[in-house]
Motif scaffolding. Structure first.
Motif, mmCIF file in Angstrom:
data_model
loop_
_atom_site.group_PDB
_atom_site.id
_atom_site.type_symbol
_atom_site.label_atom_id
_atom_site.label_comp_id
_atom_site.label_asym_id
_atom_site.label_seq_id
_atom_site.Cartn_x
_atom_site.Cartn_y
_atom_site.Cartn_z
ATOM 1 N N GLN A 154 0.815 -1.216 0.000
ATOM 2 C CA GLN A 154 0.000 0.000 0.000
ATOM 3 C C GLN A 154 0.846 1.262 0.000
ATOM 4 O O GLN A 154 0.523 2.237 -0.679
ATOM 5 C CB GLN A 154 -0.932 0.011 1.215
ATOM 6 C CG GLN A 154 -2.071 -0.979 1.111
ATOM 7 C CD GLN A 154 -3.218 -0.630 2.024
ATOM 8 O OE1 GLN A 154 -4.359 -0.584 1.605
ATOM 9 N NE2 GLN A 154 -2.922 -0.391 3.281
ATOM 10 N N VAL A 155 1.918 1.279 0.781
ATOM 11 C CA VAL A 155 2.724 2.493 0.922
ATOM 12 C C VAL A 155 3.286 2.938 -0.423
ATOM 13 O O VAL A 155 3.312 4.122 -0.750
ATOM 14 C CB VAL A 155 3.867 2.260 1.938
ATOM 15 C CG1 VAL A 155 4.833 3.433 1.929
ATOM 16 C CG2 VAL A 155 3.292 2.071 3.338
ATOM 17 N N LYS A 156 3.717 1.997 -1.223
ATOM 18 C CA LYS A 156 4.317 2.328 -2.518
ATOM 19 C C LYS A 156 3.350 2.112 -3.681
ATOM 20 O O LYS A 156 3.747 2.187 -4.847
ATOM 21 C CB LYS A 156 5.577 1.484 -2.730
ATOM 22 C CG LYS A 156 6.662 1.744 -1.694
ATOM 23 C CD LYS A 156 7.889 0.886 -1.961
ATOM 24 C CE LYS A 156 8.966 1.146 -0.912
ATOM 25 N NZ LYS A 156 10.176 0.308 -1.138
ATOM 26 N N ASN A 163 2.398 -14.443 -6.908
ATOM 27 C CA ASN A 163 3.479 -15.193 -6.265
ATOM 28 C C ASN A 163 3.648 -14.767 -4.805
ATOM 29 O O ASN A 163 3.779 -15.610 -3.906
ATOM 30 C CB ASN A 163 4.783 -14.977 -7.030
ATOM 31 C CG ASN A 163 5.903 -15.869 -6.518
ATOM 32 O OD1 ASN A 163 5.710 -17.074 -6.318
ATOM 33 N ND2 ASN A 163 7.080 -15.278 -6.306
ATOM 34 N N SER A 164 3.621 -13.451 -4.553
ATOM 35 C CA SER A 164 3.727 -12.946 -3.175
ATOM 36 C C SER A 164 2.535 -13.395 -2.348
ATOM 37 O O SER A 164 2.668 -13.747 -1.171
ATOM 38 C CB SER A 164 3.814 -11.417 -3.177
ATOM 39 O OG SER A 164 4.972 -10.971 -3.846
ATOM 40 N N TRP A 165 1.357 -13.366 -2.958
ATOM 41 C CA TRP A 165 0.142 -13.780 -2.263
ATOM 42 C C TRP A 165 0.230 -15.249 -1.854
ATOM 43 O O TRP A 165 -0.081 -15.616 -0.722
ATOM 44 C CB TRP A 165 -1.061 -13.546 -3.171
ATOM 45 C CG TRP A 165 -2.372 -13.937 -2.564
ATOM 46 C CD1 TRP A 165 -3.123 -13.215 -1.691
ATOM 47 C CD2 TRP A 165 -3.080 -15.160 -2.782
ATOM 48 N NE1 TRP A 165 -4.266 -13.902 -1.344
ATOM 49 C CE2 TRP A 165 -4.261 -15.102 -2.005
ATOM 50 C CE3 TRP A 165 -2.840 -16.291 -3.556
ATOM 51 C CZ2 TRP A 165 -5.187 -16.135 -1.983
ATOM 52 C CZ3 TRP A 165 -3.767 -17.325 -3.538
ATOM 53 C CH2 TRP A 165 -4.929 -17.231 -2.757
ATOM 54 N N ARG A 166 0.699 -16.107 -2.765
ATOM 55 C CA ARG A 166 0.808 -17.540 -2.471
ATOM 56 C C ARG A 166 1.852 -17.809 -1.392
ATOM 57 O O ARG A 166 1.658 -18.655 -0.518
ATOM 58 C CB ARG A 166 1.152 -18.318 -3.743
ATOM 59 C CG ARG A 166 -0.026 -18.520 -4.685
ATOM 60 C CD ARG A 166 0.283 -19.596 -5.713
ATOM 61 N NE ARG A 166 1.417 -19.207 -6.549
ATOM 62 C CZ ARG A 166 1.302 -18.557 -7.704
ATOM 63 N NH1 ARG A 166 0.104 -18.221 -8.156
ATOM 64 N NH2 ARG A 166 2.370 -18.253 -8.408
ATOM 65 N N ASN A 181 -9.038 -13.531 1.368
ATOM 66 C CA ASN A 181 -9.867 -12.468 0.787
ATOM 67 C C ASN A 181 -9.117 -11.142 0.843
ATOM 68 O O ASN A 181 -9.653 -10.113 1.216
ATOM 69 C CB ASN A 181 -11.190 -12.362 1.547
ATOM 70 C CG ASN A 181 -12.269 -11.682 0.718
ATOM 71 O OD1 ASN A 181 -12.039 -11.276 -0.417
ATOM 72 N ND2 ASN A 181 -13.441 -11.541 1.291
ATOM 73 N N ASN A 182 -7.852 -11.182 0.457
ATOM 74 C CA ASN A 182 -6.986 -10.005 0.506
ATOM 75 C C ASN A 182 -7.558 -8.885 -0.362
ATOM 76 O O ASN A 182 -7.761 -9.064 -1.559
ATOM 77 C CB ASN A 182 -5.591 -10.394 0.003
ATOM 78 C CG ASN A 182 -4.560 -9.322 0.247
ATOM 79 O OD1 ASN A 182 -4.792 -8.154 -0.029
ATOM 80 N ND2 ASN A 182 -3.411 -9.725 0.756
ATOM 81 N N PRO A 183 -7.840 -7.705 0.219
ATOM 82 C CA PRO A 183 -8.475 -6.630 -0.558
ATOM 83 C C PRO A 183 -7.605 -6.079 -1.676
ATOM 84 O O PRO A 183 -8.121 -5.462 -2.612
ATOM 85 C CB PRO A 183 -8.761 -5.552 0.500
ATOM 86 C CG PRO A 183 -7.803 -5.828 1.601
ATOM 87 C CD PRO A 183 -7.632 -7.315 1.623
ATOM 88 N N LEU A 184 -6.290 -6.302 -1.602
ATOM 89 C CA LEU A 184 -5.432 -5.819 -2.683
ATOM 90 C C LEU A 184 -5.695 -6.561 -3.991
ATOM 91 O O LEU A 184 -5.271 -6.114 -5.059
ATOM 92 C CB LEU A 184 -3.958 -5.965 -2.297
ATOM 93 C CG LEU A 184 -3.451 -5.038 -1.185
ATOM 94 C CD1 LEU A 184 -1.981 -5.282 -0.924
ATOM 95 C CD2 LEU A 184 -3.692 -3.579 -1.532
ATOM 96 N N LEU A 185 -6.418 -7.675 -3.903
ATOM 97 C CA LEU A 185 -6.793 -8.411 -5.109
ATOM 98 C C LEU A 185 -8.096 -7.896 -5.709
ATOM 99 O O LEU A 185 -8.461 -8.278 -6.817
ATOM 100 C CB LEU A 185 -6.930 -9.903 -4.791
ATOM 101 C CG LEU A 185 -5.660 -10.621 -4.322
ATOM 102 C CD1 LEU A 185 -5.988 -12.050 -3.921
ATOM 103 C CD2 LEU A 185 -4.600 -10.605 -5.416
ATOM 104 N N TRP A 186 -8.808 -7.039 -4.958
ATOM 105 C CA TRP A 186 -10.070 -6.509 -5.463
ATOM 106 C C TRP A 186 -9.778 -5.510 -6.580
ATOM 107 O O TRP A 186 -8.931 -4.616 -6.431
ATOM 108 C CB TRP A 186 -10.853 -5.813 -4.352
ATOM 109 C CG TRP A 186 -11.161 -6.692 -3.176
ATOM 110 C CD1 TRP A 186 -10.965 -8.037 -3.071
ATOM 111 C CD2 TRP A 186 -11.704 -6.271 -1.923
ATOM 112 N NE1 TRP A 186 -11.356 -8.488 -1.831
ATOM 113 C CE2 TRP A 186 -11.814 -7.429 -1.103
ATOM 114 C CE3 TRP A 186 -12.110 -5.045 -1.411
ATOM 115 C CZ2 TRP A 186 -12.317 -7.375 0.188
ATOM 116 C CZ3 TRP A 186 -12.609 -4.994 -0.117
ATOM 117 C CH2 TRP A 186 -12.716 -6.147 0.665
#
Length: 319
Positions: A154-156, A163-166, A181-186
């Motif tokens: 989020q900061v950057k 890959n990072s999510w897995r 349910n990571n919101p960064l995937l929305w």
């Protein structure tokens, strides 16, 4: 007729409160700066006082902190009535980070920010009457790791890659459950921030806001509609239109409720006031006045600005 009433109730429940709806814990954590585990040791009309037993997110120096009480409404209720002795994990923010006056306030229209602590599990009350259980063992550490993981993107304004999510999900079953349910995937997660920035650039000079009291702009308000002390600042476009994306944040204000010739003065450290203030304003009668002054707000460009005062005159009921 019953079908129409049901549809109307559903519409009210899902649209009457900006925060309401199913809020995954994974999203809630992205919206808060503080999280603590503790025990409720005191209650009053406005706050529950939590003795801090351990800190999960952020830094809290106080041994006991007052947090604004959740108030039940039509589409959101606390899991049970407040009682001294309840053990909880609470996620919250300061109402502002700009001036010394602030309140601690949770996030969510359904009291999602208060998680109950059991012997072996943590209950996240995610929806009306429903909850999801997480194992108590390791919960605090995984929340910290998840917050750090989210913040690193989020900061950057980096895009979360699969890959990072897995990799994060593979650390443990609890990591996976929290990350599923990571919101960064929305796809529209950052859409609102982008619209707000675009709105600022189009305006150039930030306009002076219009004061709204509990959603009403006029100086004379029927006592039928004076229910809350809430003060809002909006960019009024005229013709009942406002700029929804240009946000003015109320930081604090003083209010005089002048009822039957007697003045009662109170101070709010947020835009909503508190339950004592709302109770007082509901007593006004035609001819009474409510004066808002010493108003400080944060403009969309980050500047702290003193806003001119406003007096509202109470008029007769509307039938």
């Amino acid at each position: 007729m019953k079908f129409r009433l049901t549809l109307l109730l559903l519409f009210v429940c899902f649209h009457a409160h900006a925060d309401y709806g199913y809020m995954p814990l994974s999203y809630l954590i992205t919206q808060v700066n503080y999280g603590v585990a503790g025990t409720i040791v005191k209650l009053d009309n406005n706050y529950f006082y939590l003795r801090v037993d351990s800190t999960i997110l952020g830094k809290i120096d106080e041994d006991t902190i007052p947090i604004i009480r959740f108030k039940d409404w039509n589409c959101g209720r606390r899991y049970t009535a407040y009682k001294v002795g309840q053990q909880e994990i609470v996620f919250f923010n300061k109402t502002n980070n700009d001036i010394p006056e602030f309140d601690y306030k949770g996030v969510g229209g359904g009291c999602e920010f208060e998680l109950t602590v059991g012997r072996d599990s943590i209950a996240y009350h995610c929806s009306y009457g429903g909850y999801i259980r997480y194992p108590r063992s390791g919960f605090a550490n995984v929340v910290k790791e998840y917050k750090q993981f989210i913040d690193s993107f989020q900061v950057k304004s980096r895009k979360l890659d699969s890959n990072s999510w897995r990799k994060f999900s593979a650390r443990s079953a609890l990591h996976k459950k929290l990350n599923e349910n990571n919101p960064l995937l929305w796809p529209n997660y950052r859409e609102f921030d982008q619209r707000e920035e675009k709105s600022k650039k189009m305006l150039g000079k930030i306009p002076e806001p219009t004061i709204y009291i509990d959603g009403i702009k006029g100086d004379s308000v029927s006592i039928s509609y004076i229910k809350h002390i809430r003060l809002e600042l909006k960019h009024d476009l005229g013709g009942y239109l406002i700029d929804e994306h240009l946000k003015y944040k109320v930081l604090r204000f003083d209010v005089d409720v002048i009822h039957n010739g007697t003045t009662k003065t109170m101070t709010s450290k947020n835009e909503y006031g508190n339950e004592d203030m709302n109770t007082l304003v509901r007593l006004v009668e035609p001819g009474d006045r409510v004066r808002y002054y010493n108003i400080l707000c944060k403009y969309p460009d980050g500047k702290i600005v003193a806003v001119k005062e406003k007096t509202v005159y109470a008029t007769a009921k509307v039938y």
